[in-house]
Scaffold this active site. Structure first.
Site, PDB file in Angstrom:
ATOM      1  CG  ASP A  24      32.295  99.545  33.326  1.00  0.00           C
ATOM      2  OD1 ASP A  24      31.866 100.479  34.024  1.00  0.00           O
ATOM      3  OD2 ASP A  24      32.923  98.578  33.802  1.00  0.00           O
ATOM      4  CG  PHE A  25      33.067 105.302  28.893  1.00  0.00           C
ATOM      5  CD1 PHE A  25      33.391 104.040  28.413  1.00  0.00           C
ATOM      6  CD2 PHE A  25      33.026 106.351  27.986  1.00  0.00           C
ATOM      7  CE1 PHE A  25      33.677 103.830  27.077  1.00  0.00           C
ATOM      8  CE2 PHE A  25      33.305 106.152  26.644  1.00  0.00           C
ATOM      9  CZ  PHE A  25      33.628 104.883  26.188  1.00  0.00           C
ATOM     10  CD  GLU A  26      34.217 101.818  36.399  1.00  0.00           C
ATOM     11  OE1 GLU A  26      35.107 101.968  37.268  1.00  0.00           O
ATOM     12  OE2 GLU A  26      33.641 100.722  36.212  1.00  0.00           O
ATOM     13  N   GLY A  27      35.794 106.841  36.060  1.00  0.00           N
ATOM     14  CA  GLY A  27      36.859 107.816  36.306  1.00  0.00           C
ATOM     15  C   GLY A  27      36.611 109.136  35.606  1.00  0.00           C
ATOM     16  CD  GLN A  31      30.287 100.308  37.977  1.00  0.00           C
ATOM     17  OE1 GLN A  31      31.077 100.300  38.910  1.00  0.00           O
ATOM     18  NE2 GLN A  31      30.655 100.588  36.738  1.00  0.00           N
TER      19      GLN A  31
END
Length: 598
Positions: free
Chosen positions: A383-386, A474
């Site tokens: 869940d890598f974000e940003g 998402q």
């Protein structure tokens, strides 16, 4: 960016404007005709070959339709048509345009290819250019296009006036189309030969996907357990026949997630295991059995670039009802005993992970392995974000990435999958910006200036496509995203989820490049990500809209304005943020899933 007009083109335009100056002789004009087919776009895009284009009822210059095309990424939304001409003859190309940086031109003239353009046309503006064909030229391509990043443009009433060439007749429509061997990812087709045909075009669900010279073809890259409609046309130098009668074939079931043991339709949810926030803490043992995959949120790095992932369970000061480590591990084993999967989810909004070095990669593998082994977990959710993933400026091919954070993450995930074997569950939860946005933009783009994170998950998904158990993008906290219909779709209803999911199951050209297509994933690899309640995030949709989404994708029923490219009854299911927020809302999301799938 702006193309300068050749002096001769400008001189020709000035001469045409002078009274009494005739470029074509009166004898030649007597044989002239408008050679463009459907130049007013009254028959949709028939006769034209276009990218990122559609027809609209407003604005139009005349008639009831006009062309609307939207440049995106490296594609400048060209519409082209090839016409038959005579050698050594003079032609006048005319069209009307609205928008910024709209071009009208002709190529393959055999002499000097020509184009004209308008920098800004808030209302319909006439564009005109002329050319003379070469001594052996019999076919010329006329086109209109926009320019990179300038928004939609409009065109109408395109004409090419001059003596027509010898066109002959297109071949007859093929007959006898039938399907042969069908696998989980391909369908073999054959048909009867057509006299005078030099080739054949194969259509899947109305879209041309292949051209062949013989009377058979195998269409591959299909999704498992999915119904497709096929047609074929015959082609020669004079054009293309009408489409044949359609034949429908359904691919066989795929691997169903390998040996990971997931049910046919699965409910996936994130459990706030390291924090509480406004939803309150939910003990793992108290998660209802409806939840098939439970992602423990979150494992986070000691620093953004260390690769050292730690899973710190919620402290009692924040979560007074938190269970002990022993009870937590016992709950993991109890869930697994009834067929549930419990994963560690890495990242989240606050957990930026950048594997910039091979040392960080190796630390990531060892630290994640330690978490999995300590708690006896079934696998890993990414869940890598940003700013965890972004592409270097010269990294333009999703099939062969060169950016260290991308290459090292792929290597780390492959190592973990190899270590734990076929039962290891690997899932990913990227945001739409990192996946579907790749249809328009990829990294910084050919000309630079774009966000380097655009589409940055695509090389990771592609490299792990055979090892990936679940992809649940998402579909929330997202801006408008362009779908395969070249229209922007916004959160708030079923159409957004249908359009975003259709892209994953159909595949799409990356940054508008038809020669660089991200291939479709299997439906059993896809779960749709939605917020469980209005408290959980932007983009909440009511249960009725969730049901509409599932009906459209799995049954092609109850659909809205977006037309899907297939039907996928084997769609794996739904993911939600989060179990905690669903409990806070009296299990609304879970109850709707149970009612739908039984």
């Amino acid at each position: 960016m702006v193309r300068a007009r050749p002096f001769l083109t400008l001189l020709t335009a000035l001469l045409l404007a002078l009274p009494g100056v005739a470029v074509l002789s009166s004898a030649a004009r007597a044989a002239d005709a408008d050679l463009v087919v459907n130049g007013g776009f009254e028959s949709g895009l028939a006769g034209w070959s276009c990218t990122a284009a559609t027809t609209v009822g407003s604005p139009v210059r005349s008639g009831g339709s006009a062309l609307q095309a939207t440049p995106a990424g490296s594609d400048y939304a060209q519409c082209a048509q090839t016409v038959s001409v005579q050698p050594g003859a003079q032609y006048t190309l005319t069209g009307y345009a609205r928008g910024s940086y709209v071009y009208l031109g002709a190529s393959g003239t055999g002499t000097t290819d020509v184009s004209t353009w308008t920098q800004s046309a808030p209302d319909w503006q006439k564009l005109t250019t002329t050319f003379t064909t070469g001594t052996s030229t019999t076919r010329v391509t006329v086109y209109t296009h926009g320019w990179y990043g300038t928004g939609a443009y409009y065109a109408d009433d395109v004409s090419l006036v001059g003596p027509g060439g010898s066109t002959g007749q297109p071949p007859a429509t093929p007959t006898g189309l039938r399907s042969g061997t069908v696998t989980s990812s391909s369908v073999a087709l054959s048909w009867s030969a057509v006299t005078g045909a030099t080739g054949y075009a194969v259509y899947r669900d109305g879209t041309k996907v292949q051209t062949v010279t013989g009377t058979s073809a195998t269409v591959s890259g299909l999704s498992a357990a999915t119904a497709y409609s096929f047609q074929v046309t015959a082609v020669n130098g004079a054009g293309e026949s009408a489409k044949s009668a359609a034949v429908t074939a359904t691919t066989t079931s795929g691997s169903s997630g390998g040996s990971t043991g997931l049910p046919t339709h699965a409910l996936v949810g994130y459990l706030h295991a390291s924090f509480a926030n406004g939803s309150g803490y939910t003990r793992l043992a108290d998660v209802p059995d409806s939840w098939d995959v439970i992602d423990l949120a979150f494992g986070e790095p000691t620093s953004a670039t260390s690769g050292d992932i730690r899973f710190n369970r919620c402290p009692v000061t924040e979560c007074p009802n938190v269970e002990s480590d022993a009870d937590f591990k016992a709950a993991v084993r109890a869930k697994q005993a009834v067929g549930k999967k419990v994963l560690i989810s890495i990242g989240g909004a606050n957990g930026q992970v950048q594997l910039t070095t091979t040392a960080a990669r190796d630390t990531f593998v060892s630290s994640v392995s330690n978490i999995i082994d300590s708690y006896g977990l079934d696998g890993l959710d990414v869940d890598f974000e940003g700013h965890s993933l972004s592409l270097d400026a010269n990294d333009t091919d999703f099939r062969n990435p060169t950016t260290p954070v991308i290459v090292n993450l792929i290597s780390a995930l492959k190592t973990l999958k190899a270590k734990y074997g076929s039962k290891f569950v690997l899932s990913m939860a990227p945001e739409t910006f990192f996946v579907q946005m790749g249809y328009q933009y990829y990294g910084t783009g050919k000309w630079g200036g774009q966000d380097p994170r655009c589409g940055a998950y695509l090389p990771v998904i592609y490299a792990l496509r055979d090892d990936l158990t679940l992809l649940h993008v998402q579909d929330y906290n997202s801006g408008p995203i362009m779908g395969l219909d070249n229209q922007y779709h916004s959160m708030g209803g079923a159409d957004f989820h249908v359009a975003m999911t259709d892209m994953l199951l159909t595949g799409f050209p990356v940054a508008g490049d038809a020669n660089n297509v991200f291939p479709p994933l299997r439906p059993d690899q896809i779960a749709i990500g939605m917020p469980a309640s209005t408290n959980a995030g932007n983009g909440y949709v009511a249960p009725a809209e969730v049901t509409r989404t599932l009906d459209c994708l799995t049954k092609k029923a109850n659909c809205g304005s977006y037309a899907t490219h297939g039907t996928w009854p084997a769609l794996r299911g739904l993911m939600t943020w989060s179990v905690n927020w669903d409990r806070y809302s009296n299990w609304e999301f879970q109850k709707n899933f149970d009612a739908y799938f039984g």
